[in-house]
Design a protein around this motif. Structure first.
Motif, PDB file in Angstrom:
ATOM      1  N   PHE A 178       0.852  -1.195   0.000  1.00 17.33           N
ATOM      2  CA  PHE A 178       0.000   0.000   0.000  1.00 17.33           C
ATOM      3  C   PHE A 178       0.880   1.235   0.000  1.00 17.33           C
ATOM      4  O   PHE A 178       1.588   1.493   0.976  1.00 17.33           O
ATOM      5  CB  PHE A 178      -0.906  -0.025   1.237  1.00 17.33           C
ATOM      6  N   GLN A 179       0.888   1.971  -1.105  1.00 13.62           N
ATOM      7  CA  GLN A 179       1.691   3.196  -1.190  1.00 13.62           C
ATOM      8  C   GLN A 179       0.873   4.331  -0.588  1.00 13.62           C
ATOM      9  O   GLN A 179       0.087   5.001  -1.259  1.00 13.62           O
ATOM     10  CB  GLN A 179       2.078   3.488  -2.638  1.00 13.62           C
ATOM     11  N   TYR A 180       1.084   4.572   0.706  1.00 14.48           N
ATOM     12  CA  TYR A 180       0.165   5.419   1.450  1.00 14.48           C
ATOM     13  C   TYR A 180       0.368   6.920   1.207  1.00 14.48           C
ATOM     14  O   TYR A 180      -0.440   7.728   1.668  1.00 14.48           O
ATOM     15  CB  TYR A 180       0.243   5.123   2.946  1.00 14.48           C
ATOM     16  N   ASP A 181       1.413   7.314   0.498  1.00 15.39           N
ATOM     17  CA  ASP A 181       1.591   8.736   0.209  1.00 15.39           C
ATOM     18  C   ASP A 181       1.287   9.069  -1.247  1.00 15.39           C
ATOM     19  O   ASP A 181       1.606  10.163  -1.719  1.00 15.39           O
ATOM     20  CB  ASP A 181       3.010   9.188   0.558  1.00 15.39           C
ATOM     21  N   PHE A 182       0.658   8.146  -1.965  1.00 15.64           N
ATOM     22  CA  PHE A 182       0.345   8.357  -3.380  1.00 15.64           C
ATOM     23  C   PHE A 182      -1.142   8.688  -3.502  1.00 15.64           C
ATOM     24  O   PHE A 182      -1.996   7.845  -3.238  1.00 15.64           O
ATOM     25  CB  PHE A 182       0.678   7.106  -4.194  1.00 15.64           C
ATOM     26  N   PHE A 208      -7.041  13.571   2.570  1.00 13.66           N
ATOM     27  CA  PHE A 208      -6.181  12.870   1.611  1.00 13.66           C
ATOM     28  C   PHE A 208      -6.926  11.667   1.037  1.00 13.66           C
ATOM     29  O   PHE A 208      -7.521  10.880   1.771  1.00 13.66           O
ATOM     30  CB  PHE A 208      -4.892  12.395   2.283  1.00 13.66           C
ATOM     31  N   ILE A 209      -6.900  11.552  -0.270  1.00 10.01           N
ATOM     32  CA  ILE A 209      -7.539  10.429  -0.960  1.00 10.01           C
ATOM     33  C   ILE A 209      -6.467   9.670  -1.725  1.00 10.01           C
ATOM     34  O   ILE A 209      -5.748  10.248  -2.553  1.00 10.01           O
ATOM     35  CB  ILE A 209      -8.630  10.911  -1.936  1.00 10.01           C
ATOM     36  N   GLN A 210      -6.355   8.381  -1.437  1.00 12.40           N
ATOM     37  CA  GLN A 210      -5.407   7.559  -2.168  1.00 12.40           C
ATOM     38  C   GLN A 210      -5.953   7.258  -3.550  1.00 12.40           C
ATOM     39  O   GLN A 210      -7.142   6.950  -3.709  1.00 12.40           O
ATOM     40  CB  GLN A 210      -5.132   6.248  -1.427  1.00 12.40           C
ATOM     41  N   THR A 211      -5.108   7.352  -4.562  1.00 14.38           N
ATOM     42  CA  THR A 211      -5.523   7.077  -5.939  1.00 14.38           C
ATOM     43  C   THR A 211      -4.656   5.971  -6.507  1.00 14.38           C
ATOM     44  O   THR A 211      -3.434   6.049  -6.460  1.00 14.38           O
ATOM     45  CB  THR A 211      -5.392   8.340  -6.811  1.00 14.38           C
ATOM     46  N   GLY A 212      -5.297   4.940  -7.040  1.00 18.46           N
ATOM     47  CA  GLY A 212      -4.581   3.839  -7.658  1.00 18.46           C
ATOM     48  C   GLY A 212      -4.010   2.886  -6.631  1.00 18.46           C
ATOM     49  O   GLY A 212      -3.943   3.159  -5.432  1.00 18.46           O
ATOM     50  N   GLN A 213      -3.596   1.727  -7.107  1.00 20.41           N
ATOM     51  CA  GLN A 213      -2.954   0.744  -6.243  1.00 20.41           C
ATOM     52  C   GLN A 213      -1.988  -0.093  -7.058  1.00 20.41           C
ATOM     53  O   GLN A 213      -2.087  -0.174  -8.284  1.00 20.41           O
ATOM     54  CB  GLN A 213      -3.992  -0.156  -5.560  1.00 20.41           C
ATOM     55  N   LEU A 214      -1.034  -0.698  -6.363  1.00 17.13           N
ATOM     56  CA  LEU A 214      -0.029  -1.521  -7.021  1.00 17.13           C
ATOM     57  C   LEU A 214      -0.612  -2.878  -7.384  1.00 17.13           C
ATOM     58  O   LEU A 214      -1.534  -3.375  -6.722  1.00 17.13           O
ATOM     59  CB  LEU A 214       1.175  -1.700  -6.104  1.00 17.13           C
ATOM     60  N   ASN A 215      -0.076  -3.491  -8.433  1.00 16.82           N
ATOM     61  CA  ASN A 215      -0.563  -4.785  -8.885  1.00 16.82           C
ATOM     62  C   ASN A 215      -0.206  -5.884  -7.893  1.00 16.82           C
ATOM     63  O   ASN A 215       0.718  -5.761  -7.091  1.00 16.82           O
ATOM     64  CB  ASN A 215       0.032  -5.136 -10.255  1.00 16.82           C
ATOM     65  N   LYS A 216      -0.928  -6.996  -7.980  1.00 15.65           N
ATOM     66  CA  LYS A 216      -0.609  -8.175  -7.186  1.00 15.65           C
ATOM     67  C   LYS A 216       0.674  -8.822  -7.701  1.00 15.65           C
ATOM     68  O   LYS A 216       1.013  -8.688  -8.878  1.00 15.65           O
ATOM     69  CB  LYS A 216      -1.758  -9.194  -7.265  1.00 15.65           C
ATOM     70  N   THR A 239      -0.642  -6.641   4.583  1.00 17.48           N
ATOM     71  CA  THR A 239      -0.358  -5.456   3.793  1.00 17.48           C
ATOM     72  C   THR A 239       0.884  -4.751   4.315  1.00 17.48           C
ATOM     73  O   THR A 239       1.031  -4.555   5.515  1.00 17.48           O
ATOM     74  CB  THR A 239      -1.551  -4.491   3.833  1.00 17.48           C
ATOM     75  N   ILE A 240       1.773  -4.386   3.410  1.00 15.70           N
ATOM     76  CA  ILE A 240       2.971  -3.624   3.743  1.00 15.70           C
ATOM     77  C   ILE A 240       2.779  -2.189   3.262  1.00 15.70           C
ATOM     78  O   ILE A 240       2.401  -1.953   2.115  1.00 15.70           O
ATOM     79  CB  ILE A 240       4.217  -4.237   3.084  1.00 15.70           C
ATOM     80  N   GLY A 241       3.018  -1.232   4.173  1.00 19.18           N
ATOM     81  CA  GLY A 241       2.947   0.173   3.799  1.00 19.18           C
ATOM     82  C   GLY A 241       4.258   0.625   3.178  1.00 19.18           C
ATOM     83  O   GLY A 241       5.333   0.290   3.664  1.00 19.18           O
ATOM     84  N   SER A 242       4.176   1.373   2.104  1.00 23.80           N
ATOM     85  CA  SER A 242       5.368   1.823   1.392  1.00 23.80           C
ATOM     86  C   SER A 242       5.230   3.304   1.058  1.00 23.80           C
ATOM     87  O   SER A 242       4.132   3.782   0.753  1.00 23.80           O
ATOM     88  CB  SER A 242       5.563   1.016   0.110  1.00 23.80           C
ATOM     89  N   ALA A 243       6.352   4.024   1.128  1.00 24.29           N
ATOM     90  CA  ALA A 243       6.338   5.450   0.788  1.00 24.29           C
ATOM     91  C   ALA A 243       7.761   5.920   0.565  1.00 24.29           C
ATOM     92  O   ALA A 243       8.718   5.172   0.766  1.00 24.29           O
ATOM     93  CB  ALA A 243       5.676   6.275   1.898  1.00 24.29           C
TER      94      ALA A 243
END
Length: 230
Positions: free
Chosen positions: A100-104, A113-121, A212-216
């Motif tokens: 989960f890219q929490y700063d995107f 803040f609204i998260q937009t998009g997500q990374l693929n599996k 879930t791993i948070g990434s930023a």
């Protein structure tokens, strides 16, 4: 952790990575670290793109690193709570690809803040492997502790950095506690009255968590912000 080291190979002339090559079980592995002094998702993406120029037939890549934990509440079961030395494996669910890219995203009215998009599996071959490991763990247990012990037996000089320091050194402070800025690496000057008491585990083996791993592009070292994200 290689079972065998391999000699260096000729790289693509536009590839700025430096590789360590070897074998783990039956897998040939190319290992690369980010350049000294760099961090974040953009340098990681650049390193991965460079790797594919030199090794175009790589089947899949694994990103491995040290992360900050987001421990559960004090009432959490010791085997479910994140502790020092545990291993976290990203695992996709209905709402996330596993990371989960929490700063995107975008900031709108009132600072929301609204998260937009997500990374693929991850690829199906890796997710199938994860399912197999999870099925084996209840009966055979994870092999992490055994591998670490074998590493320290072969390389005793690594013990000071990689040996498990024990549960007494795994300190969790209240999320609202502002740590003392003394310039030291530890918490010797922090107030022990703000420590959270957690039930000790029966064995020192690291627990493998799946979720879930948070990434930023920023390092998270603030308890209150961490708890808000968790």
């Amino acid at each position: 952790m290689f079972d065998e080291l391999h000699p260096s190979l000729v790289q693509d002339e536009t590839d700025t990575n430096t590789y360590t090559l070897g074998r783990v079980a039956e897998h040939n592995v190319a290992l690369v670290c980010l350049p000294s002094g760099t961090m974040g998702t953009s340098p990681a993406a650049t390193a991965a793109a460079n790797m594919l120029r030199t090794f175009p037939k790589i089947r899949f890549g694994l990103m491995v690193g040290v992360g900050g934990g987001a421990p559960g509440p004090p009432s959490a079961d010791p085997s479910d709570d994140l502790r020092l030395g545990d291993v976290v494996v990203s695992n996709p669910n209905r709402d996330s690809g596993g990371v989960f890219q929490y700063d995107f995203g975008k900031t709108i009215a009132a600072g929301k803040f609204i998260q937009t998009g997500q990374l693929n599996k991850p690829p199906a071959v890796l997710r199938s492997g994860v399912s197999t490991l999870r099925a084996l763990h209840p009966t055979e247990g994870p092999s992490t502790y055994r591998y670490v012990c074998q590493m320290l037996e072969a390389r005793p000089n690594m013990a000071s950095k990689f040996r498990y320091p024990g549960q007494l050194n795994d300190l969790l402070f209240e999320a609202s506690y502002e740590h003392c800025s003394t310039g030291t690496a530890g918490c010797e000057s922090c107030g022990t009255r703000r420590l959270i008491a957690r039930e000790p585990r029966n064995v020192p083996d690291p627990v493998v968590h799946y979720g879930t791993i948070g990434s930023a592009n920023r390092v998270m070292r603030h308890g209150a912000t961490r708890e808000k994200l968790r």
